[in-house]
Scaffold this motif. Structure first.
Motif, PDB file in Angstrom:
ATOM      1  N   LYS A  69       3.891  -1.343  10.311  1.00  0.00           N
ATOM      2  CA  LYS A  69       3.019  -1.759   9.444  1.00  0.00           C
ATOM      3  C   LYS A  69       3.198  -0.164   8.251  1.00  0.00           C
ATOM      4  O   LYS A  69       2.019   0.073   7.737  1.00  0.00           O
ATOM      5  CB  LYS A  69       2.398   0.090  10.881  1.00  0.00           C
ATOM      6  CG  LYS A  69       1.821  -1.532  11.917  1.00  0.00           C
ATOM      7  CD  LYS A  69       0.937  -1.238  12.907  1.00  0.00           C
ATOM      8  CE  LYS A  69       0.550  -2.498  14.336  1.00  0.00           C
ATOM      9  NZ  LYS A  69      -0.135  -1.690  14.913  1.00  0.00           N
ATOM     10  N   ASN A  87       2.821  -3.034   4.974  1.00  0.00           N
ATOM     11  CA  ASN A  87       1.471  -3.022   4.145  1.00  0.00           C
ATOM     12  C   ASN A  87       0.362  -1.610   4.762  1.00  0.00           C
ATOM     13  O   ASN A  87      -1.158  -2.215   4.448  1.00  0.00           O
ATOM     14  CB  ASN A  87       0.977  -4.262   4.984  1.00  0.00           C
ATOM     15  CG  ASN A  87       0.142  -5.069   6.490  1.00  0.00           C
ATOM     16  OD1 ASN A  87       0.631  -3.330   7.142  1.00  0.00           O
ATOM     17  ND2 ASN A  87      -0.146  -5.474   7.263  1.00  0.00           N
ATOM     18  N   ILE A 114      -1.200  -0.435   7.148  1.00  0.00           N
ATOM     19  CA  ILE A 114      -2.269  -1.060   8.216  1.00  0.00           C
ATOM     20  C   ILE A 114      -2.763  -0.371   9.216  1.00  0.00           C
ATOM     21  O   ILE A 114      -3.547  -0.923   9.857  1.00  0.00           O
ATOM     22  CB  ILE A 114      -2.058  -2.822   8.808  1.00  0.00           C
ATOM     23  CG1 ILE A 114      -2.970  -3.049   8.968  1.00  0.00           C
ATOM     24  CG2 ILE A 114      -1.035  -2.565  10.028  1.00  0.00           C
ATOM     25  CD1 ILE A 114      -4.480  -4.050   8.013  1.00  0.00           C
ATOM     26  N   VAL A 161      -6.156   1.993   8.265  1.00  0.00           N
ATOM     27  CA  VAL A 161      -6.982   1.437   8.669  1.00  0.00           C
ATOM     28  C   VAL A 161      -7.725   2.701   9.817  1.00  0.00           C
ATOM     29  O   VAL A 161      -9.057   2.193  10.097  1.00  0.00           O
ATOM     30  CB  VAL A 161      -7.323  -0.128   9.317  1.00  0.00           C
ATOM     31  CG1 VAL A 161      -8.572  -0.049  10.100  1.00  0.00           C
ATOM     32  CG2 VAL A 161      -6.679  -0.925   8.575  1.00  0.00           C
ATOM     33  N   VAL A 205      -5.377  -3.018  -0.530  1.00  0.00           N
ATOM     34  CA  VAL A 205      -5.902  -4.329  -0.393  1.00  0.00           C
ATOM     35  C   VAL A 205      -4.707  -5.542  -1.159  1.00  0.00           C
ATOM     36  O   VAL A 205      -4.895  -6.470  -0.861  1.00  0.00           O
ATOM     37  CB  VAL A 205      -7.571  -4.143  -1.143  1.00  0.00           C
ATOM     38  CG1 VAL A 205      -8.216  -5.289  -1.482  1.00  0.00           C
ATOM     39  CG2 VAL A 205      -8.304  -4.076   0.250  1.00  0.00           C
ATOM     40  N   ARG A 220      -1.938  -5.496   0.275  1.00  0.00           N
ATOM     41  CA  ARG A 220      -1.277  -6.564   2.058  1.00  0.00           C
ATOM     42  C   ARG A 220      -2.126  -8.044   1.274  1.00  0.00           C
ATOM     43  O   ARG A 220      -1.520  -8.971   2.475  1.00  0.00           O
ATOM     44  CB  ARG A 220      -2.912  -6.160   2.610  1.00  0.00           C
ATOM     45  CG  ARG A 220      -2.542  -4.573   3.822  1.00  0.00           C
ATOM     46  CD  ARG A 220      -4.143  -4.066   4.048  1.00  0.00           C
ATOM     47  NE  ARG A 220      -3.888  -2.668   4.828  1.00  0.00           N
ATOM     48  CZ  ARG A 220      -4.645  -1.837   4.120  1.00  0.00           C
ATOM     49  NH1 ARG A 220      -6.026  -2.296   4.405  1.00  0.00           N
ATOM     50  NH2 ARG A 220      -4.697  -0.611   4.301  1.00  0.00           N
ATOM     51  N   ARG A 221      -2.304  -8.328   0.473  1.00  0.00           N
ATOM     52  CA  ARG A 221      -2.573 -10.015   0.446  1.00  0.00           C
ATOM     53  C   ARG A 221      -0.779 -10.491  -0.280  1.00  0.00           C
ATOM     54  O   ARG A 221      -1.096 -11.106   0.217  1.00  0.00           O
ATOM     55  CB  ARG A 221      -3.086  -9.807  -1.913  1.00  0.00           C
ATOM     56  CG  ARG A 221      -3.095 -11.342  -1.884  1.00  0.00           C
ATOM     57  CD  ARG A 221      -3.629 -11.586  -3.342  1.00  0.00           C
ATOM     58  NE  ARG A 221      -3.950 -12.554  -3.582  1.00  0.00           N
ATOM     59  CZ  ARG A 221      -4.348 -13.885  -4.597  1.00  0.00           C
ATOM     60  NH1 ARG A 221      -4.720 -12.715  -5.514  1.00  0.00           N
ATOM     61  NH2 ARG A 221      -4.549 -14.133  -4.676  1.00  0.00           N
ATOM     62  N   MET A 225       0.920 -10.257   7.539  1.00  0.00           N
ATOM     63  CA  MET A 225       1.453  -9.584   8.618  1.00  0.00           C
ATOM     64  C   MET A 225       0.958 -10.685   9.886  1.00  0.00           C
ATOM     65  O   MET A 225      -0.205 -10.675   9.721  1.00  0.00           O
ATOM     66  CB  MET A 225       0.610  -8.169   8.993  1.00  0.00           C
ATOM     67  CG  MET A 225       1.078  -7.765  10.199  1.00  0.00           C
ATOM     68  SD  MET A 225       0.941  -5.864  10.469  1.00  0.00           S
ATOM     69  CE  MET A 225       1.640  -5.321  11.352  1.00  0.00           C
ATOM     70  N   GLN A 283      -8.199  -6.686   7.100  1.00  0.00           N
ATOM     71  CA  GLN A 283      -8.279  -5.684   6.646  1.00  0.00           C
ATOM     72  C   GLN A 283      -6.192  -5.886   6.220  1.00  0.00           C
ATOM     73  O   GLN A 283      -6.064  -6.398   5.185  1.00  0.00           O
ATOM     74  CB  GLN A 283      -7.845  -4.647   7.161  1.00  0.00           C
ATOM     75  CG  GLN A 283      -9.430  -4.593   7.295  1.00  0.00           C
ATOM     76  CD  GLN A 283      -9.592  -2.747   7.068  1.00  0.00           C
ATOM     77  OE1 GLN A 283      -9.113  -2.294   6.039  1.00  0.00           O
ATOM     78  NE2 GLN A 283     -10.653  -2.179   8.193  1.00  0.00           N
ATOM     79  N   ALA A 284      -5.531  -7.168   6.777  1.00  0.00           N
ATOM     80  CA  ALA A 284      -4.388  -7.815   7.065  1.00  0.00           C
ATOM     81  C   ALA A 284      -3.892  -8.467   5.933  1.00  0.00           C
ATOM     82  O   ALA A 284      -3.563  -8.754   4.728  1.00  0.00           O
ATOM     83  CB  ALA A 284      -3.077  -7.793   7.962  1.00  0.00           C
ATOM     84  N   LEU A 285      -5.197  -9.713   6.004  1.00  0.00           N
ATOM     85  CA  LEU A 285      -4.919 -10.620   4.786  1.00  0.00           C
ATOM     86  C   LEU A 285      -5.504  -9.492   3.123  1.00  0.00           C
ATOM     87  O   LEU A 285      -5.339 -10.794   2.438  1.00  0.00           O
ATOM     88  CB  LEU A 285      -6.138 -11.212   5.554  1.00  0.00           C
ATOM     89  CG  LEU A 285      -5.363 -12.450   6.371  1.00  0.00           C
ATOM     90  CD1 LEU A 285      -6.767 -13.200   6.938  1.00  0.00           C
ATOM     91  CD2 LEU A 285      -5.039 -13.649   5.924  1.00  0.00           C
ATOM     92  N   GLY A 286      -5.982  -7.957   3.492  1.00  0.00           N
ATOM     93  CA  GLY A 286      -6.408  -8.088   2.137  1.00  0.00           C
ATOM     94  C   GLY A 286      -8.202  -8.304   1.945  1.00  0.00           C
ATOM     95  O   GLY A 286      -8.992  -8.219   0.843  1.00  0.00           O
ATOM     96  N   SER A 287      -8.615  -8.091   3.108  1.00  0.00           N
ATOM     97  CA  SER A 287     -10.344  -7.798   2.536  1.00  0.00           C
ATOM     98  C   SER A 287     -10.386  -5.834   2.521  1.00  0.00           C
ATOM     99  O   SER A 287      -9.743  -4.992   2.668  1.00  0.00           O
ATOM    100  CB  SER A 287     -10.719  -7.811   3.990  1.00  0.00           C
ATOM    101  OG  SER A 287     -10.510  -9.298   4.666  1.00  0.00           O
ATOM    102  N   SER A 288     -11.549  -5.785   1.927  1.00  0.00           N
ATOM    103  CA  SER A 288     -11.604  -4.301   2.026  1.00  0.00           C
ATOM    104  C   SER A 288     -12.172  -4.139   3.434  1.00  0.00           C
ATOM    105  O   SER A 288     -13.233  -4.928   4.150  1.00  0.00           O
ATOM    106  CB  SER A 288     -12.613  -4.333   1.014  1.00  0.00           C
ATOM    107  OG  SER A 288     -13.889  -4.738   0.916  1.00  0.00           O
ATOM    108  N   ARG A 289     -12.142  -3.164   3.791  1.00  0.00           N
ATOM    109  CA  ARG A 289     -13.241  -2.440   4.774  1.00  0.00           C
ATOM    110  C   ARG A 289     -14.985  -2.887   4.908  1.00  0.00           C
ATOM    111  O   ARG A 289     -15.211  -3.666   6.022  1.00  0.00           O
ATOM    112  CB  ARG A 289     -13.884  -0.600   4.973  1.00  0.00           C
ATOM    113  CG  ARG A 289     -14.388  -0.325   5.883  1.00  0.00           C
ATOM    114  CD  ARG A 289     -13.730   0.187   6.215  1.00  0.00           C
ATOM    115  NE  ARG A 289     -12.968   0.277   7.905  1.00  0.00           N
ATOM    116  CZ  ARG A 289     -13.125   1.189   8.688  1.00  0.00           C
ATOM    117  NH1 ARG A 289     -12.674   2.602   8.203  1.00  0.00           N
ATOM    118  NH2 ARG A 289     -13.000   1.630   9.627  1.00  0.00           N
TER     119      ARG A 289
END
Lengths: 260, 371
Positions: free
Chosen positions: A57, A60, A62, A65, A90, A93-94, A98, B249-255
């Motif tokens: 983790k 990315n 993550i 969060v 952000v 993570r693109r 994951m 969020q893992a896909l690149g979303s902001s909060r």
């Protein structure tokens, strides 16, 4: 401990140097250094609680969060530090997708699940989206099963299909690295076999890091294997060598089932 | 002693007084097992004789229990029947008085009204025999709709904040505050509106006169129902698995994108339920609204006449009335059996049915969630 010395034709994608990780006061990972090659599958094995998922983790970010974490040392992707190199998490993570331990499709249609990422990044015209969705579902070996019911809810699929949908969803944003956190632990053997086949195909143009507690799985799918114990890297080598002639006694004890 | 002989005597009695297995529970059992077991032999001379099952205290005990059970059952049943009967009775009472406005019933003082002159007319002048209740229906819908428009977004966003963003100490504090706010009597909100909010906006650019009307009433109602909506939407967001949030969020979303595109849609059925429950509370509220709305049954006519201000300001700050406020105002002053009184009952019936529809809607929404 930077062991792989065989002639490796693929460049180094991810590079970790003297990395340590802690949740508040609690140190989870310490003194980690290893390299991950592009277009290879790297498996991380080790007993529960050895920090392998946590390590995954970090790639990315993550874990940021849900909790306050502290990472020291260097974690480089293509030579740029992903924590201090000015990369927005952000964007990171693109580029680093994951797949989680339990399939986590959104309660939306199959189509909308896959289109979610592309939409976030501004793809809005129908034709492009349709193309991306089909492409991603094909890569995830799911297209033939779902092409006639793209509008149906993703939560009605079987566990194995859901997990492949999550893979398709991650692939839809065209990542460079795919992190997989025990992706088959909630699946039956047939679904597991499908995912493992898929991993073999995906590494053609993707760097894959997979955490698994199943050593047979690591042996089957990976090119490199890293063995973690108590937050430290014990040994990393070509998978073949780890499972036949490990150089550290503890690795041998673990893979022969003497502990863990 | 062969096992078979024990089985042949289910009550555990051996003719010779020797016994081995005692299927009877309770106190007797323990006192017997306290005697050292002697390998199934027949030497049981010092043991007490066990009475026949039907005479045993345990049996009598269980019989009184069964009797008590039956009484309890009866008590529970009659209580629930009473409640159902009350609800049905209220409906019947409302319907019989309310519908009397439209039928020539014996004992009715006034004339039988036509449905259209009640429900489709905006002219409310009971002393001149005109009974259009449209202003009250429109008033009720308007003020509750406006209140929901304010309260639903505010409540849902607060719910997101409490469930997904606030630190633990603040989450606990906010939850407790919301639960407290739900319990505050509505008249307190009314006092607040009358003494704080009304003077604040009266005689300003918003309202050139006292500012009674939809705007202030809706704000007070919104404040009243926000805690309900916050409570329910916090639950809705907390019940979502954290894997959804992480996945987005893992896909690149902001909060914010994760909340907007994944969490809110995933919680939608429960959020709708929260909103409808809030609506139910708002539409039935009389006290707080009556204190600030201005109680003007002729508000539609008044709004049409005055043209000196922008239409939306006029709509928001014209003294108006709702079904509930009109009932509170007028019901004590009318004679039972008069047409005026009957029409007020018809308004009560309408409110009852509206609330019923809302409750059924929440149940439907709740079921939609599980499907």
């Amino acid at each position: 401990m930077l062991i792989p010395t065989v002639p490796e034709t693929k460049p180094i994608k991810l590079s970790v140097r003297n990395m340590a990780f802690s949740y508040g006061e609690k140190k989870v990972l310490d003194g980690l250094s290893l390299d991950i090659h592009a277009e290879r599958v790297t498996a991380i094995i080790g007993p529960s609680g050895c920090g392998k998922s946590t390590f995954l983790k970090c790639f990315n970010r993550i874990h940021e969060v849900s909790s306050a974490v502290n990472v020291s040392g260097d974690m480089l992707m293509d030579g740029v530090d992903i924590y201090r190199g000015g990369i927005d998490e952000v964007d990171l993570r693109r580029r680093v997708g994951m797949v989680f331990q339990k399939p986590n499709p959104f309660p939306k249609s199959i189509y909308e699940n896959v289109a979610f990422g592309p939409r976030l990044f501004g793809v809005s015209d129908r034709t492009s989206l349709d193309g991306i969705v089909e492409d991603a579902l094909r890569k995830a070996a799911l297209w033939d099963e779902v092409k006639d019911r793209l509008k149906e809810s993703a939560t009605g699929m079987s566990g194995g299909q859901q997990q492949r949908l999550c893979i398709a969803r991650a692939l839809a944003v065209n990542p460079e690295v795919l992190l997989m956190d025990e992706p088959c632990s909630a699946l039956d053997p047939i679904a597991t076999a499908k995912i493992e086949d898929l991993i073999g195909e995906l590494k053609e143009n993707l760097t894959i890091v997979i955490v698994t507690h199943n050593m047979q799985q690591a042996a089957r799918v990976s090119d490199y294997t890293a063995f973690f114990w108590l937050g430290k890297l014990v040994e990393m080598d070509l998978t073949e060598r780890i499972f036949t002639t490990p150089r550290v006694q503890m690795t041998e004890d673990y893979i022969t089932g003497r502990f863990g | 002693m062969p096992i078979g002989s024990t089985l042949a005597h289910p009550a555990g009695i051996q003719p010779g007084g020797s016994r081995k297995a005692d299927p009877m529970p309770d106190v007797l059992e323990t006192s017997l097992t306290a005697v050292p077991a002697n390998g199934g032999g027949g030497s049981a001379e010092s043991r007490p004789t066990v009475p026949q099952a039907a005479e045993s205290p345990a049996f009598r005990h269980s019989r009184t229990h069964r009797l008590a059970d039956r009484w309890a059952h009866l008590a529970f049943l009659s209580c629930s029947l009473l409640v159902v009967g009350l609800i049905g009775g209220i409906l019947f009472f409302l319907a019989s008085r309310g519908l009397a406005a439209f039928w020539p019933v014996a004992g009715n003082m006034g004339r039988a009204l036509h449905l259209s002159e009640v429900f489709l007319s905006a002219d409310w002048a009971p002393s001149s025999d005109r009974f259009g209740i449209l202003p009250f229906i429109a008033g009720s819908l308007g003020v509750t709709g406006l209140a929901l428009l304010i309260a639903a977004p505010a409540g849902i966003l607060t719910g997101v904040f409490i469930a997904k963003m606030a630190p633990a100490w603040m989450r606990n504090l906010m939850r407790q505050v919301m639960d407290l706010l739900v319990g505050i009597p509505s008249v307190v909100y009314g006092i607040f509106g009358l003494t704080v909010v009304l003077p604040l906006v009266s005689h300003t650019w918003l309202a050139d006169a006292p500012a009674s009307g939809f705007a202030v009433s809706a704000v007070i109602l919104a404040v009243m129902i926000v805690p309900t909506i916050v409570s329910l939407s916090t639950d809705a967001f907390e019940s979502l698995p954290s894997s959804l949030d992480e996945g987005a969020q893992a896909l690149g979303s902001s909060r914010w994108q994760a909340i907007w595109h994944v969490l809110i849609p995933a919680a939608r059925p429960r959020l709708l339920t929260a909103a409808v429950l809030g609506l139910g509370r708002a539409i039935g509220e009389a006290m707080a609204v009556q204190m600030v709305i201005g109680n003007n049954p002729q508000w539609i006519a008044l709004m049409r006449e005055s043209t000196d201000r922008a239409p939306f300001l006029r709509a928001l700050f014209t003294p108006a009335a709702t079904l509930t406020t009109e009932l509170v105002q007028e019901l004590p002053n009318t004679a039972a059996g008069s047409t005026w009184n009957n029409v007020l009952f018809a308004m009560g019936l309408l409110l009852y049915l509206l609330t019923m529809v809302l409750i059924l809607a929440t149940r439907r929404l709740g079921r939609g969630k599980e499907a």
